[in-house]
Design a protein around this motif. Structure first.
Motif, PDB file in Angstrom:
ATOM      1  N   TYR A 346      14.509 -28.378  13.525  1.00 55.10           N
ATOM      2  CA  TYR A 346      14.473 -27.125  14.064  1.00 55.10           C
ATOM      3  C   TYR A 346      13.398 -26.171  13.614  1.00 55.10           C
ATOM      4  CZ  TYR A 346      16.416 -22.317  14.855  1.00 55.10           C
ATOM      5  OH  TYR A 346      16.595 -21.054  14.971  1.00 55.10           O
ATOM      6  N   GLN A 347      12.738 -25.349  14.241  1.00 58.44           N
ATOM      7  CA  GLN A 347      11.724 -24.576  13.757  1.00 58.44           C
ATOM      8  C   GLN A 347      11.894 -23.252  14.507  1.00 58.44           C
ATOM      9  OE1 GLN A 347       7.827 -26.325  13.550  1.00 58.44           O
ATOM     10  NE2 GLN A 347       6.762 -24.605  12.949  1.00 58.44           N
ATOM     11  N   ALA A 348      12.229 -22.216  13.697  1.00 60.48           N
ATOM     12  CA  ALA A 348      12.713 -21.012  14.411  1.00 60.48           C
ATOM     13  C   ALA A 348      11.521 -20.013  15.157  1.00 60.48           C
ATOM     14  CB  ALA A 348      13.269 -19.910  13.506  1.00 60.48           C
ATOM     15  N   ASP A 349      10.623 -20.303  14.625  1.00 61.36           N
ATOM     16  CA  ASP A 349       9.303 -19.300  15.181  1.00 61.36           C
ATOM     17  C   ASP A 349       8.294 -20.278  16.057  1.00 61.36           C
ATOM     18  OD1 ASP A 349       8.230 -20.910  12.898  1.00 61.36           O
ATOM     19  OD2 ASP A 349       7.532 -19.113  12.009  1.00 61.36           O
ATOM     20  N   TYR A 350       8.600 -21.314  16.436  1.00 65.74           N
ATOM     21  CA  TYR A 350       7.847 -22.111  17.078  1.00 65.74           C
ATOM     22  C   TYR A 350       7.414 -21.417  18.577  1.00 65.74           C
ATOM     23  CZ  TYR A 350       5.276 -26.238  18.785  1.00 65.74           C
ATOM     24  OH  TYR A 350       4.279 -27.203  19.244  1.00 65.74           O
ATOM     25  N   GLN A 351       6.063 -21.477  18.944  1.00 66.83           N
ATOM     26  CA  GLN A 351       5.566 -21.080  20.155  1.00 66.83           C
ATOM     27  C   GLN A 351       5.104 -22.238  20.923  1.00 66.83           C
ATOM     28  OE1 GLN A 351       6.311 -17.853  21.569  1.00 66.83           O
ATOM     29  NE2 GLN A 351       7.283 -17.520  19.304  1.00 66.83           N
ATOM     30  N   PHE A 352       5.745 -22.450  22.017  1.00 69.75           N
ATOM     31  CA  PHE A 352       5.256 -23.699  23.049  1.00 69.75           C
ATOM     32  C   PHE A 352       3.545 -23.408  23.279  1.00 69.75           C
ATOM     33  CE2 PHE A 352       8.933 -25.926  25.393  1.00 69.75           C
ATOM     34  CZ  PHE A 352       9.592 -26.004  24.100  1.00 69.75           C
ATOM     35  N   ILE A 353       3.003 -24.538  23.495  1.00 70.01           N
ATOM     36  CA  ILE A 353       1.591 -24.468  23.772  1.00 70.01           C
ATOM     37  C   ILE A 353       1.366 -24.737  25.336  1.00 70.01           C
ATOM     38  CG2 ILE A 353      -0.495 -25.858  23.595  1.00 70.01           C
ATOM     39  CD1 ILE A 353       0.441 -26.835  20.803  1.00 70.01           C
TER      40      ILE A 353
END
Length: 363
Positions: A346-353
């Protein structure tokens, strides 16, 4: 170095102080989630140098377009194709690691059809390291040095995050909502034995990577998509779940306890229904078109059905993790069920590429 293009003391002396990029692979077994490099490239290693025309930091492959000048002064734009941005990001790259007009040197595999292309992922005995402090500099490390180097990258570990996600939703159902990153599927490993029957084995023995539809940017089937190491976002509603995949930018909308479509037409994603069973989310899918499961082939038939089980697997010393097991049944090409697994974090601040597929150049 063999195969240097262009070649001459003028270039090397003039640009001696300029930044150099040796671009190699990020563990080839997992960088070929989109398509096999053997479909487009040979094993011949060449080197080009020139100015960056543009850098596409995207999935399913990052691409650097480079203006290369030959000894006669003529300029040709080369397309150099590397790992997906999701992998490069985990090595410290960003969309700003290379700038337009920057002078670079790129080493990789020559195009099979003779077109101006380089694949910057080479052999299994090479790794690379990005020195972010020096900008876009990638250092080649041979296998023996990598074993003894404290800088050797650890492949496919969990992200450096202690993000925690509650185990349960407010209504008591298991909580899978969020973005999950990292991990590698067992379908990507060359050590995995695929339980082919005679028909499936015969197809695999004659498989040619050049016939992989994904080379021409065609969408993959469910097994290839769902078992990818790329990040996945899950959103849970009262009556359905959404699974959004970073690599291909596609979303599966799956209703609880019923199929969304009842027309029985075959498709890449098939017809799926989901249900909760204790701490697990289970998704059963039917009506799947036959598809390849990776760049290595492993073709499945139109008789394929799958069962996915999602379960939380939090670590005491880290953040939240998610484990997926997919059981693949295919009486057409498999002699017994085939099981694929992955674990993501889980990664709360991940933004899709962003996704943009580039079709290989033609000769």
């Amino acid at each position: 170095m063999d195969g240097v293009l262009p070649k001459g003391t003028f270039f090397m002396k003039f640009y001696c102080g300029l930044i150099t990029v040796f671009c190699l692979m990020v563990w080839i077994e997992n960088s070929q989630a989109h398509h096999s490099p053997r479909a487009t490239y040979t094993e011949e290693i060449i080197t080009i140098e020139g100015y960056v025309a543009r850098f596409e930091f995207k999935n399913p492959h990052s691409v650097i377009f480079v203006d290369v000048m030959d000894e006669s002064g003529n300029t040709t734009e080369w397309m150099t194709e590397g790992p997906p941005a999701a992998l490069l990001r985990r090595r410290g790259w960003t969309g700003d690691s290379l700038q337009t007009g920057q002078y670079v040197q790129i080493q990789g595999e020559a195009a099979r059809n003779g077109s101006p292309m380089v694949g910057w992922r080479t052999t299994l005995d090479k790794m690379f390291e990005l020195n972010a402090a020096d900008g876009a500099f990638v250092r080649m490390i041979d296998e023996e040095s990598a074993k003894n180097s404290s800088n050797t990258p650890t492949v496919f570990r969990g992200p450096d995050t202690e993000d925690r996600l509650p185990l349960l939703l407010d209504d008591g159902r298991p909580n899978f909502s969020g973005t999950w990153t990292g991990g590698a599927s067992t379908t990507r490993s060359s050590r995995t034995r695929v339980p082919f029957n005679e028909r499936g084995l015969a197809l695999q023995e004659t498989y040619d990577p050049a016939n992989d539809p994904s080379v021409n940017c065609e969408a993959p089937g469910l097994v290839r998509k769902a078992t990818s190491f790329h990040p996945i976002e899950i959103i849970q509603y009262d009556d359905r779940v959404l699974l959004h995949y970073e690599e291909y930018g596609e979303t599966r909308e799956i209703y609880l306890n019923r199929l969304r479509d009842l027309d029985n037409q075959l498709s890449n994603l098939g017809n799926a229904a989901a249900h909760y069973d204790g701490d697990s989310l289970i998704i059963e899918t039917v009506n799947l078109l036959g598809n390849l499961t990776s760049g290595r082939g492993n073709a499945l038939s139109n008789q394929t059905t799958t069962i996915e089980t999602y379960r939380r697997g939090d670590e005491e010393s880290g953040g939240s993790s998610l484990r997926m097991t997919m059981v693949i049944n295919d009486p057409g090409h498999l002699g017994e069920p085939w099981t694929a697994t992955w674990q993501k974090y889980y990664q709360a601040d991940y933004q899709f590429i962003e996704n943009e597929c580039f079709v290989p150049l033609k000769e």
